[in-house]
Design a protein around this motif. Structure first.
Motif, short mmCIF file in Angstrom:
data_model
loop_
_atom_site.label_atom_id
_atom_site.label_comp_id
_atom_site.label_asym_id
_atom_site.label_seq_id
_atom_site.Cartn_x
_atom_site.Cartn_y
_atom_site.Cartn_z
N THR A 259 6.66 38.05 -11.80
CA THR A 259 6.17 37.02 -10.87
C THR A 259 6.27 37.50 -9.42
OG1 THR A 259 8.33 35.91 -10.78
CG2 THR A 259 6.75 35.11 -12.42
N LYS B 33 1.89 37.74 -12.79
CA LYS B 33 1.53 36.35 -13.05
C LYS B 33 2.34 35.40 -12.17
CE LYS B 33 -1.49 37.10 -16.22
NZ LYS B 33 -2.89 36.91 -15.84
N GLU C 198 -2.95 37.22 -8.87
CA GLU C 198 -2.65 37.70 -10.23
C GLU C 198 -3.67 38.80 -10.53
OE1 GLU C 198 -3.12 33.90 -12.22
OE2 GLU C 198 -0.95 33.82 -12.52
N LYS D 135 2.03 30.32 -14.90
CA LYS D 135 1.56 30.83 -16.19
C LYS D 135 2.71 31.15 -17.14
CE LYS D 135 -2.98 31.43 -15.38
NZ LYS D 135 -3.38 32.51 -14.48
N LYS E 209 5.68 40.65 -18.00
CA LYS E 209 5.11 40.00 -16.81
C LYS E 209 6.09 40.01 -15.65
CE LYS E 209 1.68 38.45 -19.42
NZ LYS E 209 0.68 39.49 -19.74
N GLN F 228 -1.48 32.05 -8.08
CA GLN F 228 -2.83 31.75 -8.58
C GLN F 228 -3.76 31.45 -7.43
OE1 GLN F 228 -2.87 28.55 -11.44
NE2 GLN F 228 -1.88 29.77 -13.01
#
Lengths: 153, 151
Positions: A77, B65, B59, B69, A75, B14
């Motif tokens: 960010t 993300k 996202e 999360k 992942k 988000q």
């Protein structure tokens, strides 16, 4: 402190192995290492790389909040977009040769740019763009079909 | 719309619409480009600060993300290099709801810096140059530190 002016925004990018990342980013993308700070224990304290007028900091996972994508199941960010004047396809090819995973091959976009996206060995995602045709917001709106492009300055 | 040549951070949220309002209130970022779809849904946004642009994103894929999360983890951090008073900047951010992780403090390399978390847990570092420090002087200030290159 000479001619180079620090940009208003600069990303810090975190790696499990930042020394390897410094070498890889130079080989794959042609970023230029301009500062490396090594701590007494031999770990990387801080480093800076330049590309065009841009600057990034390459660092280690220095606390529990700052992790490589390799520690987070891939992942991200944040990611970094790299805008080039020319040579996008060659740059992506060079990155591929160095071991980058190509997530999106170079392709022309409706907004007048050619773009691509790759992941580096620890899973940081980098996108590339090269403007082929300067377009106004009105032109983008038409080309993009059903999207509303607004400039609010 | 020509992108400046170089790097542009892209930060994932988000709720990007809330993030845009927050970044304006806390840091003084300005919306330079805002794209939404026919139904009013968020597509893309670019904000400007100084001469730099930053993208605010959704996202939009499994690989991207918000820290919300990921238990607050960040894979990158954005540094804002400001020309003005970093202490005043910190108070503005705090008033907007930023969680101050490190209060303004003058660093050995000649910058005064604070760090904070935004409304979704992205970390930001805000830096004001306060002293011109040579490489040699910086090395002397931290025992055992070795610096190669200096800008």
């Amino acid at each position: 402190m000479a001619e180079f002016k620090r940009p208003s925004l600069a990303s810090g990018v975190y790696y499990q192995d930042p020394k390897a990342a410094l070498e890889w980013l130079e080989k794959a993308f042609g970023f230029e290492p301009v500062m490396v700070v090594i701590n007494e224990d031999g770990t990387l304290g801080h480093s800076e790389m330049r590309f065009g007028d841009g600057l990034i900091y390459v660092g280690r996972e220095w606390d529990d909040d700052h992790k490589s994508p390799a520690s987070l199941g891939g992942k991200n960010t944040q990611s970094i977009h790299i805008q080039v004047e020319s040579g996008l396809d060659a740059l992506v090819e060079r990155a591929k040769q160095a071991g980058a995973k190509v997530l999106r091959e170079p392709a022309d976009q409706f907004y007048g740019d050619r773009s691509a996206m790759v992941a580096d060995p620890e899973g940081h995602i980098w996108s590339f763009g090269q403007t082929l045709k300067e377009m106004s917001y009105e032109e983008m709106k038409v080309a993009g079909n059903r999207i509303d492009v607004r400039e609010r300055l | 719309m020509a992108h400046p040549i170089g790097f542009q951070p892209s930060v994932i949220y988000q709720d990007p619409k809330a993030a845009i309002a927050w970044l304006e209130a806390a840091f003084g970022f300005e919306t330079a480009l805002y794209i939404e779809d026919e139904a009013g849904g968020f597509v893309h946004c670019q904000m400007r600060y100084g001469g730099a642009l930053i993208s605010i994103g959704l996202e939009w894929d499994e690989d991207f993300k918000s820290p919300l999360k990921l238990c607050g983890k960040n894979t990158q951090l954005t540094t804002i290099n400001i020309p003005g008073d970093v202490d005043a900047h910190c108070e503005r951010a705090r008033a907007a709801g930023a969680v101050i992780v490190a209060e303004p403090n003058t660093q050995f390399y000649g910058a005064r810096v604070y760090r904070c978390r935004d409304l979704e847990g992205h970390n930001w570092s805000i830096s004001q140059a306060v002293e011109d420090v040579s490489r040699e002087a910086a090395e002397q200030r931290v025992e055992g530190m070795k610096i190669t290159g200096w800008i």
